[in-house]
Structures are given as structure tokens and as C-alpha cells.
Design a protein around this motif. Structure first.
Motif, PDB file in Angstrom:
ATOM      1  N   ILE A  61       0.878  -1.231  -0.005  1.00  0.00           N
ATOM      2  CA  ILE A  61       0.032   0.148   0.192  1.00  0.00           C
ATOM      3  C   ILE A  61       0.760   1.329   0.037  1.00  0.00           C
ATOM      4  O   ILE A  61       1.410   1.493   0.920  1.00  0.00           O
ATOM      5  CB  ILE A  61      -0.951  -0.055   1.229  1.00  0.00           C
ATOM      6  CG1 ILE A  61      -1.803  -1.306   1.219  1.00  0.00           C
ATOM      7  CG2 ILE A  61      -1.762   1.371   1.094  1.00  0.00           C
ATOM      8  CD1 ILE A  61      -2.619  -1.479   2.585  1.00  0.00           C
ATOM      9  N   LEU A  62       0.810   1.976  -1.187  1.00  0.00           N
ATOM     10  CA  LEU A  62       1.720   3.063  -0.984  1.00  0.00           C
ATOM     11  C   LEU A  62       0.814   4.450  -0.857  1.00  0.00           C
ATOM     12  O   LEU A  62      -0.155   4.471  -1.211  1.00  0.00           O
ATOM     13  CB  LEU A  62       2.294   3.374  -2.596  1.00  0.00           C
ATOM     14  CG  LEU A  62       3.180   2.365  -3.100  1.00  0.00           C
ATOM     15  CD1 LEU A  62       3.257   2.243  -4.422  1.00  0.00           C
ATOM     16  CD2 LEU A  62       4.699   2.736  -2.394  1.00  0.00           C
ATOM     17  N   ALA A 112       6.758  -8.791  -7.982  1.00  0.00           N
ATOM     18  CA  ALA A 112       5.974  -7.580  -7.705  1.00  0.00           C
ATOM     19  C   ALA A 112       4.704  -7.748  -6.879  1.00  0.00           C
ATOM     20  O   ALA A 112       3.959  -8.895  -7.122  1.00  0.00           O
ATOM     21  CB  ALA A 112       5.478  -6.924  -9.000  1.00  0.00           C
ATOM     22  N   PRO A 113       4.656  -7.137  -5.737  1.00  0.00           N
ATOM     23  CA  PRO A 113       3.395  -7.622  -4.986  1.00  0.00           C
ATOM     24  C   PRO A 113       2.159  -6.958  -5.337  1.00  0.00           C
ATOM     25  O   PRO A 113       2.363  -6.044  -6.190  1.00  0.00           O
ATOM     26  CB  PRO A 113       3.783  -6.752  -3.592  1.00  0.00           C
ATOM     27  CG  PRO A 113       4.578  -5.563  -4.118  1.00  0.00           C
ATOM     28  CD  PRO A 113       5.290  -6.035  -5.208  1.00  0.00           C
ATOM     29  N   GLN A 114       0.851  -7.397  -5.129  1.00  0.00           N
ATOM     30  CA  GLN A 114      -0.259  -6.683  -5.399  1.00  0.00           C
ATOM     31  C   GLN A 114      -0.124  -5.297  -4.672  1.00  0.00           C
ATOM     32  O   GLN A 114       0.168  -5.329  -3.695  1.00  0.00           O
ATOM     33  CB  GLN A 114      -1.345  -7.612  -4.956  1.00  0.00           C
ATOM     34  CG  GLN A 114      -1.507  -8.687  -5.320  1.00  0.00           C
ATOM     35  CD  GLN A 114      -2.884  -9.348  -4.935  1.00  0.00           C
ATOM     36  OE1 GLN A 114      -3.992  -8.850  -5.132  1.00  0.00           O
ATOM     37  NE2 GLN A 114      -3.039 -10.559  -4.473  1.00  0.00           N
ATOM     38  N   THR A 115      -0.576  -4.287  -5.570  1.00  0.00           N
ATOM     39  CA  THR A 115      -0.218  -2.817  -5.175  1.00  0.00           C
ATOM     40  C   THR A 115      -1.462  -1.990  -5.164  1.00  0.00           C
ATOM     41  O   THR A 115      -2.214  -2.190  -6.281  1.00  0.00           O
ATOM     42  CB  THR A 115       1.000  -2.322  -5.904  1.00  0.00           C
ATOM     43  OG1 THR A 115       2.057  -3.305  -5.864  1.00  0.00           O
ATOM     44  CG2 THR A 115       1.158  -0.853  -5.413  1.00  0.00           C
ATOM     45  N   LEU A 116      -1.684  -1.146  -4.113  1.00  0.00           N
ATOM     46  CA  LEU A 116      -2.561  -0.207  -4.245  1.00  0.00           C
ATOM     47  C   LEU A 116      -1.865   1.108  -3.735  1.00  0.00           C
ATOM     48  O   LEU A 116      -1.225   1.232  -2.995  1.00  0.00           O
ATOM     49  CB  LEU A 116      -3.786  -0.456  -3.006  1.00  0.00           C
ATOM     50  CG  LEU A 116      -5.071   0.319  -3.045  1.00  0.00           C
ATOM     51  CD1 LEU A 116      -5.652   0.217  -4.126  1.00  0.00           C
ATOM     52  CD2 LEU A 116      -5.802  -0.349  -1.762  1.00  0.00           C
ATOM     53  N   ILE A 117      -2.457   2.108  -4.588  1.00  0.00           N
ATOM     54  CA  ILE A 117      -2.185   3.451  -4.261  1.00  0.00           C
ATOM     55  C   ILE A 117      -2.984   4.433  -3.492  1.00  0.00           C
ATOM     56  O   ILE A 117      -4.161   4.513  -4.326  1.00  0.00           O
ATOM     57  CB  ILE A 117      -1.220   4.051  -5.622  1.00  0.00           C
ATOM     58  CG1 ILE A 117      -0.177   3.501  -5.936  1.00  0.00           C
ATOM     59  CG2 ILE A 117      -0.667   5.446  -5.239  1.00  0.00           C
ATOM     60  CD1 ILE A 117      -0.010   3.581  -7.492  1.00  0.00           C
ATOM     61  N   TYR A 118      -2.538   5.219  -2.562  1.00  0.00           N
ATOM     62  CA  TYR A 118      -3.385   6.261  -1.916  1.00  0.00           C
ATOM     63  C   TYR A 118      -2.676   7.442  -2.311  1.00  0.00           C
ATOM     64  O   TYR A 118      -1.625   7.849  -1.714  1.00  0.00           O
ATOM     65  CB  TYR A 118      -3.780   6.057  -0.439  1.00  0.00           C
ATOM     66  CG  TYR A 118      -4.654   5.051  -0.258  1.00  0.00           C
ATOM     67  CD1 TYR A 118      -6.117   5.453  -0.033  1.00  0.00           C
ATOM     68  CD2 TYR A 118      -4.407   3.892   0.132  1.00  0.00           C
ATOM     69  CE1 TYR A 118      -7.337   4.540   0.073  1.00  0.00           C
ATOM     70  CE2 TYR A 118      -5.519   2.771   0.220  1.00  0.00           C
ATOM     71  CZ  TYR A 118      -6.843   3.305   0.349  1.00  0.00           C
ATOM     72  OH  TYR A 118      -7.699   2.336   0.889  1.00  0.00           O
ATOM     73  N   ASN A 157      -7.440 -12.044   1.815  1.00  0.00           N
ATOM     74  CA  ASN A 157      -6.167 -12.313   0.863  1.00  0.00           C
ATOM     75  C   ASN A 157      -6.498 -11.220  -0.346  1.00  0.00           C
ATOM     76  O   ASN A 157      -5.785 -11.683  -1.462  1.00  0.00           O
ATOM     77  CB  ASN A 157      -5.737 -13.575   0.599  1.00  0.00           C
ATOM     78  CG  ASN A 157      -4.290 -13.717   0.439  1.00  0.00           C
ATOM     79  OD1 ASN A 157      -3.622 -13.181   1.118  1.00  0.00           O
ATOM     80  ND2 ASN A 157      -4.123 -14.519  -0.437  1.00  0.00           N
ATOM     81  N   SER A 158      -6.985 -10.281  -0.358  1.00  0.00           N
ATOM     82  CA  SER A 158      -7.278  -9.416  -1.463  1.00  0.00           C
ATOM     83  C   SER A 158      -7.632  -8.036  -1.122  1.00  0.00           C
ATOM     84  O   SER A 158      -8.269  -7.780   0.058  1.00  0.00           O
ATOM     85  CB  SER A 158      -8.475  -9.858  -2.324  1.00  0.00           C
ATOM     86  OG  SER A 158      -9.556  -9.803  -1.614  1.00  0.00           O
ATOM     87  N   PHE A 159      -7.384  -6.985  -1.967  1.00  0.00           N
ATOM     88  CA  PHE A 159      -7.810  -5.533  -1.512  1.00  0.00           C
ATOM     89  C   PHE A 159      -9.170  -5.382  -1.678  1.00  0.00           C
ATOM     90  O   PHE A 159      -9.807  -6.303  -2.535  1.00  0.00           O
ATOM     91  CB  PHE A 159      -7.073  -4.665  -2.478  1.00  0.00           C
ATOM     92  CG  PHE A 159      -5.487  -4.353  -2.474  1.00  0.00           C
ATOM     93  CD1 PHE A 159      -5.300  -3.918  -1.419  1.00  0.00           C
ATOM     94  CD2 PHE A 159      -4.692  -4.600  -3.624  1.00  0.00           C
ATOM     95  CE1 PHE A 159      -3.804  -3.631  -1.160  1.00  0.00           C
ATOM     96  CE2 PHE A 159      -3.324  -4.387  -3.229  1.00  0.00           C
ATOM     97  CZ  PHE A 159      -2.814  -4.106  -2.238  1.00  0.00           C
ATOM     98  N   MET A 160      -9.815  -4.395  -1.033  1.00  0.00           N
ATOM     99  CA  MET A 160     -11.339  -4.091  -1.111  1.00  0.00           C
ATOM    100  C   MET A 160     -11.471  -3.686  -2.643  1.00  0.00           C
ATOM    101  O   MET A 160     -10.751  -3.111  -3.130  1.00  0.00           O
ATOM    102  CB  MET A 160     -11.537  -2.848  -0.016  1.00  0.00           C
ATOM    103  CG  MET A 160     -11.639  -3.263   1.359  1.00  0.00           C
ATOM    104  SD  MET A 160     -12.166  -2.001   2.292  1.00  0.00           S
ATOM    105  CE  MET A 160     -11.132  -0.738   2.198  1.00  0.00           C
ATOM    106  N   ASP A 161     -12.613  -4.060  -3.009  1.00  0.00           N
ATOM    107  CA  ASP A 161     -13.064  -3.759  -4.097  1.00  0.00           C
ATOM    108  C   ASP A 161     -14.063  -2.573  -4.202  1.00  0.00           C
ATOM    109  O   ASP A 161     -15.334  -2.575  -3.546  1.00  0.00           O
ATOM    110  CB  ASP A 161     -13.943  -4.927  -4.819  1.00  0.00           C
ATOM    111  CG  ASP A 161     -14.403  -4.574  -6.294  1.00  0.00           C
ATOM    112  OD1 ASP A 161     -13.801  -3.855  -6.985  1.00  0.00           O
ATOM    113  OD2 ASP A 161     -15.257  -5.309  -6.933  1.00  0.00           O
TER     114      ASP A 161
END
Length: 167
Positions: A61-62, A112-118, A157-161
Motif C-alpha cells: 500500500i503506497l 511484484a506485490p499486489q499494489t494499491l496507491i493512495y 487475501n485481497s484488496f477491497m473492491d
């Protein structure tokens, strides 16, 4: 099931006021309240050397300043693959080597990890060590959102949708 390794990475230049918001928000987290599988890392303005930091991470999480030409303090939530469809006026990072390049290299290396950017729209990029009040005011809401994200990852085991957050 082992807990996934989650990293929250704050990136930005702390010498340019709001450009450092990604790094500054890390100090606002209650580290004792975070689950054991969560690591906080200051990415600063480091470029490709960040690749080795994320190689063993499952979820990244960035938090970074983004120039969406929006109201200061506006929060945007997106995945790296969404960047291709963002308008050209939307600058994902103010840094020399963007985090997207880091993720691309990690992807090429197969880790590469699963990635989410804020991303948060900054108010000021002037010289200064403090973030502006408008940006500080967003921190509690943003931290709460990231904590929800962590809880969801640990449960599913996943990001929120969900659609990107807007003010």
C-alpha cells in the motif's frame, strides 16, 4: 493459512512540505495497533533501490502526493494498472523515478506485490519540513481507510473492491 506480508510505504520528499505527506503519515499510525504482518517503510524519494524492499511483500500500500489538479487534500485510491487510463494531466508522482517504474522492474523480476496507491493532492510544494493543515486534516480519515484495507486483506487475501475515494 499464513498471514500475507503487508507493507505500507510512504514516499515523497520531506523537504518540500506536502510532497512529503506519504512519509509523514507513517508517523501518524499507531504502530502498536497494527497487526504483526504489517510493516511501515519510508520510501522517501528512493528510486529503483526500492525494488529489493518489496520483493518479499504480498500486498503493498503506497501513500504519495499526486498531482490530479484537484482540491488540496483530495484522496485518490487506484491500482498501478489504472494509471494508463488516467488523464494525461494526472501526474502520479513528483519524483524522478516514479514508483510505477519500480513496480515494473519488480514485475520483470517476478516479485511484484499486489499494489494499491493512495494519492493525496498536495497544497504546497514549497521548501519546508511540515505538511499543510489541509493535508494533516486528511490523515485520520486516510489512516482509517488503510486500516480497513489491512483488515480486508487479512480476512480475504485481497484488496477491497470499491470505487476510488473522493472528497
Amino acid at each position: 493459512m499464513n498471514s500475507p506480508k503487508i507493507m505500507i510505504m510512504g514516499v515523497g520528499n520531506v523537504l518540500l512540505s506536502d510532497e512529503g505527506l506519504g512519509v509523514r503519515i507513517l508517523d501518524a499510525f499507531d504502530k502498536d495497533a497494527l497487526p504483526d504482518n504489517v510493516e511501515l517503510i519510508e520510501g522517501g524519494t528512493a528510486g529503483l533501490e526500492l525494488v529489493h524492499l518489496i520483493k518479499d511483500v504480498d500486498f503493498l500500500i503506497l501513500v504519495d502526493a499526486v498531482n490530479a489538479k484537484s482540491e488540496p487534500g483530495s484522496v485518490f485510491r487506484f491500482r498501478p494498472e489504472d494509471i494508463r487510463i488516467l488523464p494525461d494531466a494526472f501526474e502520479v508522482s513528483f519524483h524522478q523515478v516514479g514508483i510505477i517504474e519500480v513496480l515494473n522492474v519488480a514485475d520483470l523480476l517476478g516479485n511484484a506485490p499486489q499494489t494499491l496507491i493512495y494519492g493525496v493532492q498536495p497544497k504546497s510544494l514549497d521548501w519546508g519540513m511540515e505538511v499543510s493543515e489541509e493535508i494533516k486534516a486528511v490523515f485520520p480519515q486516510l489512516i482509517q481507510q488503510i486500516i480497513k484495507e489491512i483488515d480486508h486483506i487479512n480476512a480475504t487475501n485481497s484488496f477491497m473492491d470499491m470505487p476510488p475515494a473522493k472528497d
